[in-house]
Motif scaffolding. Structure first.
Motif, mmCIF file in Angstrom:
data_model
loop_
_atom_site.group_PDB
_atom_site.id
_atom_site.type_symbol
_atom_site.label_atom_id
_atom_site.label_comp_id
_atom_site.label_asym_id
_atom_site.label_seq_id
_atom_site.Cartn_x
_atom_site.Cartn_y
_atom_site.Cartn_z
ATOM 1 N N LEU A 201 7.761 -6.014 10.914
ATOM 2 C CA LEU A 201 8.078 -5.643 9.775
ATOM 3 C C LEU A 201 7.343 -3.712 10.869
ATOM 4 C CD1 LEU A 201 6.615 -6.904 7.066
ATOM 5 C CD2 LEU A 201 9.528 -6.292 7.199
ATOM 6 N N LEU A 202 6.810 -3.809 11.650
ATOM 7 C CA LEU A 202 5.941 -2.673 11.800
ATOM 8 C C LEU A 202 7.156 -2.094 12.544
ATOM 9 C CD1 LEU A 202 1.975 -2.923 11.869
ATOM 10 C CD2 LEU A 202 3.609 -1.517 11.037
ATOM 11 N N ALA A 203 7.097 -2.548 13.629
ATOM 12 C CA ALA A 203 8.350 -2.393 14.744
ATOM 13 C C ALA A 203 10.176 -2.449 14.239
ATOM 14 C CB ALA A 203 8.538 -4.134 15.617
ATOM 15 N N ALA A 204 10.608 -3.009 13.488
ATOM 16 C CA ALA A 204 11.488 -2.974 12.487
ATOM 17 C C ALA A 204 11.791 -1.148 12.073
ATOM 18 C CB ALA A 204 11.968 -3.058 11.759
ATOM 19 N N ARG A 205 9.825 -0.580 11.414
ATOM 20 C CA ARG A 205 9.702 0.776 10.807
ATOM 21 C C ARG A 205 10.066 2.002 11.958
ATOM 22 N NH1 ARG A 205 8.649 0.179 4.775
ATOM 23 N NH2 ARG A 205 9.375 -1.788 4.167
ATOM 24 N N TYR A 274 4.293 3.561 6.812
ATOM 25 C CA TYR A 274 4.750 2.352 7.256
ATOM 26 C C TYR A 274 5.566 2.413 5.797
ATOM 27 C CZ TYR A 274 5.130 3.741 12.734
ATOM 28 O OH TYR A 274 4.595 4.610 13.599
ATOM 29 N N GLY A 275 4.568 2.568 5.185
ATOM 30 C CA GLY A 275 5.045 2.065 4.223
ATOM 31 C C GLY A 275 4.675 0.588 3.739
ATOM 32 N N LEU A 276 4.023 0.354 4.408
ATOM 33 C CA LEU A 276 3.793 -1.542 4.166
ATOM 34 C C LEU A 276 3.088 -1.894 3.771
ATOM 35 C CD1 LEU A 276 5.165 -1.718 7.970
ATOM 36 C CD2 LEU A 276 6.861 -2.701 5.450
ATOM 37 N N ARG A 277 1.891 -0.633 2.696
ATOM 38 C CA ARG A 277 1.032 -1.282 1.536
ATOM 39 C C ARG A 277 0.935 -2.851 0.913
ATOM 40 N NH1 ARG A 277 -4.281 1.554 1.708
ATOM 41 N NH2 ARG A 277 -5.958 0.279 1.130
ATOM 42 N N ALA A 278 1.972 -2.608 -0.281
ATOM 43 C CA ALA A 278 2.336 -3.539 -1.000
ATOM 44 C C ALA A 278 2.765 -4.713 -0.216
ATOM 45 C CB ALA A 278 3.312 -2.514 -1.592
ATOM 46 N N ALA A 279 3.191 -5.036 0.541
ATOM 47 C CA ALA A 279 4.303 -6.128 1.700
ATOM 48 C C ALA A 279 2.900 -7.127 2.032
ATOM 49 C CB ALA A 279 5.388 -5.522 2.806
ATOM 50 N N LEU A 280 1.311 -6.031 2.457
ATOM 51 C CA LEU A 280 0.680 -7.459 2.912
ATOM 52 C C LEU A 280 -0.089 -8.465 2.392
ATOM 53 C CD1 LEU A 280 -2.835 -4.378 4.060
ATOM 54 C CD2 LEU A 280 -1.127 -5.638 5.325
ATOM 55 N N PRO A 281 -0.265 -9.324 3.089
ATOM 56 C CA PRO A 281 -0.156 -10.878 3.027
ATOM 57 C C PRO A 281 -1.844 -10.555 1.886
ATOM 58 C CG PRO A 281 1.079 -10.827 4.530
ATOM 59 C CD PRO A 281 0.750 -9.629 4.549
ATOM 60 N N ARG A 282 -2.010 -11.367 0.943
ATOM 61 C CA ARG A 282 -3.398 -11.635 0.805
ATOM 62 C C ARG A 282 -4.775 -11.966 2.161
ATOM 63 N NH1 ARG A 282 -6.093 -12.205 -4.046
ATOM 64 N NH2 ARG A 282 -3.870 -12.545 -4.907
ATOM 65 N N SER A 283 -3.909 -12.297 2.579
ATOM 66 C CA SER A 283 -5.041 -12.999 4.053
ATOM 67 C C SER A 283 -5.342 -11.686 4.744
ATOM 68 C CB SER A 283 -4.194 -14.057 4.848
ATOM 69 O OG SER A 283 -3.362 -13.433 5.294
ATOM 70 N N VAL A 284 -4.553 -10.994 5.267
ATOM 71 C CA VAL A 284 -4.516 -9.824 6.241
ATOM 72 C C VAL A 284 -5.336 -8.924 4.975
ATOM 73 C CG1 VAL A 284 -3.461 -8.212 6.890
ATOM 74 C CG2 VAL A 284 -2.452 -10.297 7.318
ATOM 75 N N LYS A 285 -4.930 -8.453 4.247
ATOM 76 C CA LYS A 285 -6.393 -7.991 2.792
ATOM 77 C C LYS A 285 -7.717 -8.453 2.710
ATOM 78 C CE LYS A 285 -2.977 -6.097 -0.570
ATOM 79 N NZ LYS A 285 -2.223 -6.565 -1.599
ATOM 80 N N THR A 286 -7.669 -9.627 3.173
ATOM 81 C CA THR A 286 -9.350 -11.058 2.985
ATOM 82 C C THR A 286 -9.847 -9.835 4.452
ATOM 83 O OG1 THR A 286 -8.203 -12.144 1.688
ATOM 84 C CG2 THR A 286 -10.328 -12.801 2.389
ATOM 85 N N VAL A 287 -8.890 -10.234 5.398
ATOM 86 C CA VAL A 287 -8.971 -9.976 6.807
ATOM 87 C C VAL A 287 -10.410 -8.404 7.105
ATOM 88 C CG1 VAL A 287 -8.869 -9.607 9.309
ATOM 89 C CG2 VAL A 287 -8.091 -11.440 7.924
ATOM 90 N N LEU A 288 -9.317 -7.481 6.886
ATOM 91 C CA LEU A 288 -9.744 -6.800 6.910
ATOM 92 C C LEU A 288 -10.472 -5.792 5.860
ATOM 93 C CD1 LEU A 288 -6.105 -4.747 7.166
ATOM 94 C CD2 LEU A 288 -6.967 -5.433 8.917
ATOM 95 N N ALA A 289 -10.436 -6.524 4.609
ATOM 96 C CA ALA A 289 -12.250 -5.761 3.719
ATOM 97 C C ALA A 289 -13.158 -6.432 4.597
ATOM 98 C CB ALA A 289 -11.674 -6.540 2.906
ATOM 99 N N ARG A 290 -12.842 -7.758 5.503
ATOM 100 C CA ARG A 290 -14.319 -8.406 5.778
ATOM 101 C C ARG A 290 -15.036 -7.699 6.750
ATOM 102 N NH1 ARG A 290 -12.706 -13.709 7.785
ATOM 103 N NH2 ARG A 290 -12.665 -14.492 5.798
ATOM 104 N N ALA A 291 -14.253 -6.951 7.711
ATOM 105 C CA ALA A 291 -14.170 -6.581 8.819
ATOM 106 C C ALA A 291 -14.545 -5.205 8.183
ATOM 107 C CB ALA A 291 -13.123 -6.124 9.598
ATOM 108 N N ASP A 292 -14.029 -3.868 7.666
ATOM 109 C CA ASP A 292 -14.800 -3.374 6.810
ATOM 110 C C ASP A 292 -16.062 -2.758 6.217
ATOM 111 O OD1 ASP A 292 -14.307 -0.133 6.759
ATOM 112 O OD2 ASP A 292 -13.719 -0.701 4.300
#
Length: 523
Positions: A201-205, A274-292
């Protein structure tokens, strides 16, 4: 911070100064066919970065066999040596390491492209294959250079080996281009499919390769220094074959032994851009929050020695040395050629004309307008290490044949449905440029070849052309412009004079991008 060493042999980046003129050898240069010389120099460039010679320059055992020297660093060997690797050239690198250090090796795991062993066997490249009872386990995967379940299993095996090491152990890590796809290890609960979907998705945008790598590292257990962290407290020596312009170690295979300089906020900034915040899977949000919220923050790689063992710079240096031995004034222009193939071809075509004018009687063919256009193209291409003015000064004082060398990785804009690769496309474009106007009393040959031996989906490494390419083609009813419009360079070269202009090396077992050779010889 990790210790960093970039290995550059004596001639790896030759100074732009006049090389000695070898009068007796010049007769050899004029007596050998120019295409034959060009192919010989290309093969010498590849030979300098083949796994065997490359690793033997870097790794040495002391006479007792108990101490491994990696350039100026020494490591004790006490039946404590382990090996992991991933990348398109790693099979041959592992074979060379096994040949040198096999008696000390306890265990190894490598991840290599699907079908690579069969291809090397078919090509009878025994030096690229492991011994029959090797202690190194081989996983093949990442078909079509895409992460898959086979590569995931390989990454898990590599991770398990690294995590089992102690402070007494030494881990050799072999890395080459393609290593990122061969080492997929998403942080749970992120799945391989979710990670791939996000990067697509990122590459396509329009995300850049640097932005994609930032996201890949943040979601990986092994990239961005993760492998080095898994191996702690063992000592880690990472031997890196670079297929990236400028040899940035954090980019090659996404830097598994180089601590990432990016954080969660950098990732979120890219995702938001690239306007993809809403499209993030829950798993990705979990990993990023854990790292933060990680109280330890980013880890360092102080137990790691990263070494660039082979690169385009090294390959060009050897070709320069061989060209000098054949009687040429040899100049390395740049090891960072990028940009659209058409623009790069324009540059080489003008360079041949401007440099050629300096080799023949003053005023005979020179054009101030062409000089100005060449410098305009130089500015447009923005090649960071290009030393054009100094090179032209050397050409002006050559009084004989000249070889201008460069390397990198231009890109092709696909407009048609033909068959080819960037090297054949570049050669055909340069051939068209050379035929636009008379060059004067000078022979010109241009060669472009991929150091891995495979240019696109073809069996050729590249091709060579001369200034009379267009007229040769016309006599055989071939229109250069038509083939270029369809990106059909391979078909063109197959048909032209029975394919004699194609460069065939077979798979080489290495990869440091492409080599470009421009020969100018006064008649």
């Amino acid at each position: 911070m990790a210790a960093t060493l970039q290995v550059i042999p004596r001639l790896a980046r030759a100074p732009l100064c006049p090389l000695p003129w070898w009068g007796p050898v010049a007769r050899l240069a004029s007596g050998m066919a120019l295409p034959e010389q060009a192919q010989q120099l290309f093969e010498s460039a590849v030979g300098a970065v083949l796994p065997g010679p490359m690793l033997h320059r870097v790794l040495t055992l002391d006479p007792t066999g108990r101490q491994l020297k990696v350039r100026d660093r020494s490591f004790q060997l006490r039946h404590n040596l382990y090996l992991v690797g991933f990348g398109k050239a790693v099979l041959g690198m592992a074979a060379a390491t096994e040949e040198l250090l096999g008696q000390h090796l306890v265990q190894g795991v490598i991840s290599v492209p699907k079908g690579i062993r069969a291809a090397m066997e078919h090509a009878d490249k025994q030096e690229m294959l492991l011994k029959p009872h090797s202690r190194i386990q081989v996983f093949e995967g990442a078909e079509n250079n895409l992460p898959d379940r086979d590569a995931l299993r390989a990454a898990l095996a590599i991770q398990q080996l690294a995590e089992g090491l102690t402070a007494d152990d030494l881990l050799l890590v072999l890395i080459s281009g393609g290593g990122s796809a061969l080492l997929p290890a998403p942080i749970p609960p992120v799945t391989l499919e979710e990670k791939q979907t996000l990067t697509k998705l990122l590459a396509a945008r329009g995300a850049t390769i640097q932005e994609l790598n930032t996201i890949r590292k943040a979601l990986s257990q092994l990239k961005g220094g993760g492998l080095a962290q898994a191996a702690y407290p063992a000592q880690v020596v990472s031997l890196i074959l670079s297929d990236v312009v400028g040899d940035p170690m954090e980019v090659i295979a996404s830097g598994p032994t180089v601590a990432s300089a990016h954080n969660v906020q950098d990732c979120l900034h890219i995702i938001n851009r690239y306007g993809l915040r809403a499209a993030l899977p829950r798993s990705v949000k979990t990993v990023l929050a854990r790292a933060d919220s990680d109280p330890h923050g980013p880890y360092s790689c102080g137990h790691v020695l990263n070494v660039i063992v082979g690169s385009n710079v090294v390959a060009l240096a050897e070709a320069q040395r061989q060209a000098q031995a054949l009687g040429y004034r040899a100049v390395v222009l740049s090891a960072a050629v990028q940009g659209d193939v058409r623009s790069v071809a324009q540059f080489y075509g003008l360079l041949a004309r401007v440099a050629g004018a300096r080799l023949i009687p003053p005023g005979a063919w020179a054009s101030g307008e062409e000089d100005a256009e060449l410098y305009r193209l130089e500015a447009e291409l923005q090649l960071p290490d290009l030393q054009l003015e100094e090179a032209l000064e050397i050409v002006a004082g050559a009084q004989g044949p000249v070889c201008l060398l460069a390397g990198g990785e231009p890109t092709v804009q696909l407009r048609g449905s033909g068959k080819g690769g960037r090297n054949q496309e570049l050669a055909l474009c340069v051939g068209a440029e050379l035929g636009r106007q008379p060059l004067g009393p000078i022979d010109v040959l241009f060669l472009s070849g991929g150091t891995d031996g495979q240019d696109g989906p073809t069996d050729a490494a590249g091709a060579w052309v001369t200034s009379d390419l267009a007229s040769q083609a016309a006599t055989e009813g071939l229109d250069v412009a038509t083939f270029l419009a369809n990106n059909d360079s391979h078909t063109f070269f197959c048909r032209l004079q029975g394919g004699v202009h194609l460069l065939h090396t077979g798979l080489t077992g290495t990869n440091v991008m492409d080599a470009h050779l421009l020969f100018l010889r006064p008649r």
